[in-house]
Motif scaffolding. Sequence first.
Motif, PDB file in Angstrom:
ATOM      1  N   ASP A 248      41.421  28.544  38.138  1.00 11.88           N
ATOM      2  CA  ASP A 248      40.752  29.577  37.340  1.00 11.88           C
ATOM      3  C   ASP A 248      41.311  30.963  37.648  1.00 11.88           C
ATOM      4  O   ASP A 248      41.487  31.791  36.740  1.00 11.88           O
ATOM      5  N   THR A 249      41.597  31.223  38.918  1.00 11.18           N
ATOM      6  CA  THR A 249      42.193  32.519  39.288  1.00 11.18           C
ATOM      7  C   THR A 249      43.566  32.670  38.650  1.00 11.18           C
ATOM      8  O   THR A 249      43.894  33.730  38.090  1.00 11.18           O
ATOM      9  N   GLN A 252      43.228  33.358  35.001  1.00 10.37           N
ATOM     10  CA  GLN A 252      42.829  34.747  34.771  1.00 10.37           C
ATOM     11  C   GLN A 252      44.022  35.678  34.915  1.00 10.37           C
ATOM     12  O   GLN A 252      44.179  36.641  34.139  1.00 10.37           O
ATOM     13  N   GLU A 255      46.036  35.543  31.822  1.00 10.01           N
ATOM     14  CA  GLU A 255      45.414  36.361  30.774  1.00 10.01           C
ATOM     15  C   GLU A 255      45.772  37.835  30.957  1.00 10.01           C
ATOM     16  O   GLU A 255      46.018  38.557  29.977  1.00 10.01           O
TER      17      GLU A 255
END
Length: 385
Positions: A248-249, A252, A255
């Motif tokens: 997830d990191t 991110q 993104e």
Amino acid sequence: MSVIPPIDLTEQFRAIQSDVNAAVAEVLASGQYINGPAVATFAQAFGNYVGSEHCIVCNSGTDALYLALRALNIGPGDEVITSPFTFIATAEAISAAGATPVFVDIDPDTFNLDVAKLEAAIGDRTRAIMPVHLFGRPVDMGPVMDLAARYDLTVIEDCAQATGAKWMEQQVGRIGTIGCFSFFPTKNLGGCGDGGALTTNDDSLAATARMLQEHGSRIKYHHEAIGINSRLDSVQAAILAIKLRHLDTWNQQREQVAERYHRLLAPVNEVIRPLPVTFGRSVWNQYTLRLPQATADNQERNQVQQLMREAGVVCMVYYPLPLHLQPVYRHLGYQPGDLPQTEAVAHQVLSLPMFPELGEAAQLQVVQTLKNALTQVGLKAAQYC
């Protein structure tokens, strides 16, 4: 001259090196290299991440697609609708199962299946729809699932490039009947070799997929079907379990890299930037531009790519020859011009370097190098953005 590669896995490894070394050493010391506890632990963790009751880990994303089709008893005489703008493994798995791929044109703004064109492709032999969440961007699954329910079709999600992406609030891979993932090193969740997984909430399909991946056997030395040998080894499972904690990191950070590209490229009128996702979350496996003035012989796009490479920025061109025009699928009868959006995009796309650790200074270099190359080639401003 510093070279910016399309992806750099070395910095990621340095950040988790001690954990990976310890996990690999533990597996090696255990002597349980196939179907050991590390495999079961990772399968459970990945299934929980996706939100599926069952996760069957296997040798590759290609095998995941093949096992999904076999588990659904899709084979000779059946048709599966999918995208012509993706890696061949998507269609290859359909063909390997004995079924026939049916290609539907894409939306040039998303590079994904044009869901408005799906229904026209459904026929008497259609058994499934296989949407591909390309470059980390989710397909708009609402219309896909509505059509599947109306025509009693199954949906096999090709999530190879989209681990962690969401449609609405749902993780890709838990929306359709079965989700298929790849852990090839360049994927958002990548191992140190090949690997894949299937996710499903269907008990029967999960049991059948497990049987097929173990030589068609539920009980050792008793074989009820012609299966394959497709297992994720314990070393890869141990590495992936560590990487899953960081996924997830890293997504991110991808993104953030994409947002910087959006900003830096806003004044560059010669390119069309990828559109934001309005119904979910992209995890940006690739950041892919279009050069809309490039001609069908690929000359200008390839010149831009070469000039950037010579200046130290390595860009990629994914899928320059769409699947419906590949020699292996000539027998299906597709002709140039049949899927015009796919064919146009195939000679326009250019994927810029994309990985979580890519910093702003490097991105400035990428964009300036792109501008210089566009000027040298003489491409004009885009007609639309």
